[in-house]
Design an enzyme around this catalytic site. Structure first.
Site, short mmCIF file in Angstrom:
data_model
loop_
_atom_site.label_atom_id
_atom_site.label_comp_id
_atom_site.label_asym_id
_atom_site.label_seq_id
_atom_site.Cartn_x
_atom_site.Cartn_y
_atom_site.Cartn_z
N PHE A 176 38.60 48.45 46.70
CA PHE A 176 38.13 48.92 45.40
C PHE A 176 38.06 50.45 45.35
O PHE A 176 38.19 51.05 44.29
CB PHE A 176 36.80 48.30 45.03
CG PHE A 176 36.90 46.83 44.71
CD1 PHE A 176 38.04 46.31 44.12
CD2 PHE A 176 35.88 45.96 45.01
CE1 PHE A 176 38.15 44.95 43.82
CE2 PHE A 176 35.96 44.61 44.72
CZ PHE A 176 37.11 44.10 44.12
N ASP A 177 37.81 51.09 46.48
CA ASP A 177 37.93 52.55 46.54
C ASP A 177 39.35 52.98 46.19
O ASP A 177 39.56 53.94 45.44
CB ASP A 177 37.57 53.06 47.94
CG ASP A 177 36.11 53.47 48.06
OD1 ASP A 177 35.54 53.96 47.07
OD2 ASP A 177 35.53 53.30 49.15
N VAL A 178 40.32 52.29 46.77
CA VAL A 178 41.72 52.62 46.51
C VAL A 178 42.08 52.38 45.05
O VAL A 178 42.71 53.22 44.39
CB VAL A 178 42.65 51.82 47.45
CG1 VAL A 178 44.12 52.06 47.09
CG2 VAL A 178 42.40 52.20 48.91
#
Length: 397
Positions: A176-178
């Site tokens: 989800f960071d990506v």
């Protein structure tokens, strides 16, 4: 776009001339700005006195540097600034004032003490694109830090991951960071395009929670549109079957059947073409309804040969399938496909092996000229560049 002054920090590519003041750290923001740097933007990475947190996240390491940090910071010019120091804050203002894009991932309200809150930034630099990344948005969850694992837990992802009778599981990477970094890059590019017409900058807000819910695609849609709360199914897909790993005579093979034509191919290759005409199996709805019986039939047929043999046969027949590889195997498989996944960032002894930008252009250049920087590595170059800009245009800030 902003004038690059003497060009000391310039590079080539589709975003050549775009200057990014990168005050982000850890993963989502740095991933976003690395992609922009790959495409030619000049990215100035501003780090606090202790540096980006991920510099300390090791093992593993490469020549003493955290491979986590190296994975998302190539192509950037690093300077260390303490925003609580008046001189350093003036330097930070200079970098932001010289930029087209200011990106940060401070907690909501965290930059107000430095005069870099949203209202102040908009008032002082009306043409600036201000991209802000938070964990859970700027409104009702200001105390929640933006860690990917929290978004995995709160969004429902962990509850969807793992065996039906086991505990929830985290993904093997901070995905989800990506995804949030990709959303930030897309929003920045759209805002730059809008500025060409309006002459004005704007704020771009993205957060891990919203990106997670968007990234759950069919699972969140199943709930908001269909009223179905999804649950853990192990490696099974809620809407497709057969679609997942299946045991063979000596291992496991992933088989993906996305339509009736592909199921007909699978049935023929398994020596059971009559399955494709069986009313229980001839449609996707039928295969989902009778997946347990069909699974047993498929497993029985696959048990008569090994994974390599089935992979070759099914692939040659045009059926989507794959062995399950480790990361080393994945990189090597990409190499066999001619994707050239590994590139050297930088030149000479300082070059660092990194994973290639996944975007390929037919005409524009992708840049890997600069290795991920050491802490404060480019201080003199950045200060010289700023001084040259001040001389060329004293009012640019």
């Amino acid at each position: 776009m902003a004038d690059e002054g003497d060009g000391r920090l310039g590079t080539s590519g589709a975003l050549s001339g775009v200057i990014v003041a990168d005050f982000s750290r850890v993963l989502a923001g740095p991933y976003c700005t690395m992609l922009l740097a790959d495409m030619g933007a000049t990215v100035i990475k501003v780090e606090g006195p202790a540096g980006d947190d991920t510099r300390q996240w090791q093992p593993p390491d490469y020549d003493g540097e955290s491979t986590y940090f190296l994975s998302v910071n190539r192509g950037k010019h690093a300077i260390r600034l303490d925003l609580k120091d008046a001189d350093d804050l003036r330097t930070a203002y200079g970098i932001i004032g010289a930029a087209d894009v200011f990106i940060e991932n401070y907690k909501p309200g965290g930059l107000a003490q430095f005069g870099l809150d949203a209202a102040s930034v908009e008032r002082r630099w009306p043409r600036l694109i201000h991209a802000s990344i938070t964990g859970f948005g700027p409104h009702g969850a200001t105390a929640l830090p933006g860690y990917d694992l929290l978004a995995q837990a709160a969004s429902g992802m962990m509850n969807l991951t793992g065996s039906p009778d086991g505990p929830p599981q985290r993904m093997g990477v901070a995905l989800f960071d990506v995804v949030t970094g990709l959303h930030a890059a897309l929003g920045i590019l759209a805002a730059l395009r809008d500025r060409e017409a309006s002459g004005l900058g704007q704020r771009v807000d993205v957060n891990l929670m919203s990106s997670a819910l968007s990234g759950l695609v069919n699972q969140t849609s199943g709930y908001v549109a269909g009223g179905v709360v999804p649950h853990r199914m192990g490696n099974d897909h809620p809407s497709l079957f057969p679609y997942g790993p299946f045991s063979t005579g000596d291992g496991i093979l992933v088989i993906c059947v996305g339509n009736d034509a592909q199921f007909r191919i699978l049935s023929a290759e398994l020596g059971a073409p009559e399955w494709a005409d069986d009313p229980d199996f001839s449609t996707m709805r039928g295969r989902n309804a009778h997946r347990d019986r069909l699974r047993e039939l498929i497993q029985d047929r696959l048990s008569h040969a090994g994974s390599d043999e089935w992979f070759t046969r099914l692939r040659d027949a045009g059926l989507p399938c794959s062995p399950i590889l480790d990361v080393q195997g994945g990189v090597r498989f990409a190499e066999e496909l001619g994707l050239s996944p590994v590139v050297e960032a930088g030149t000479g002894p300082s070059a660092v092996p990194t994973i290639k930008d996944p975007i390929e252009f037919s005409r524009s250049r992708t840049s890997y000229d600069k290795a991920p920087p050491r802490l404060d590595e480019d201080r003199e170059a950045v200060l010289t560049w700023l001084a040259a800009r001040d001389q060329a245009s004293p009012d640019h800030r």
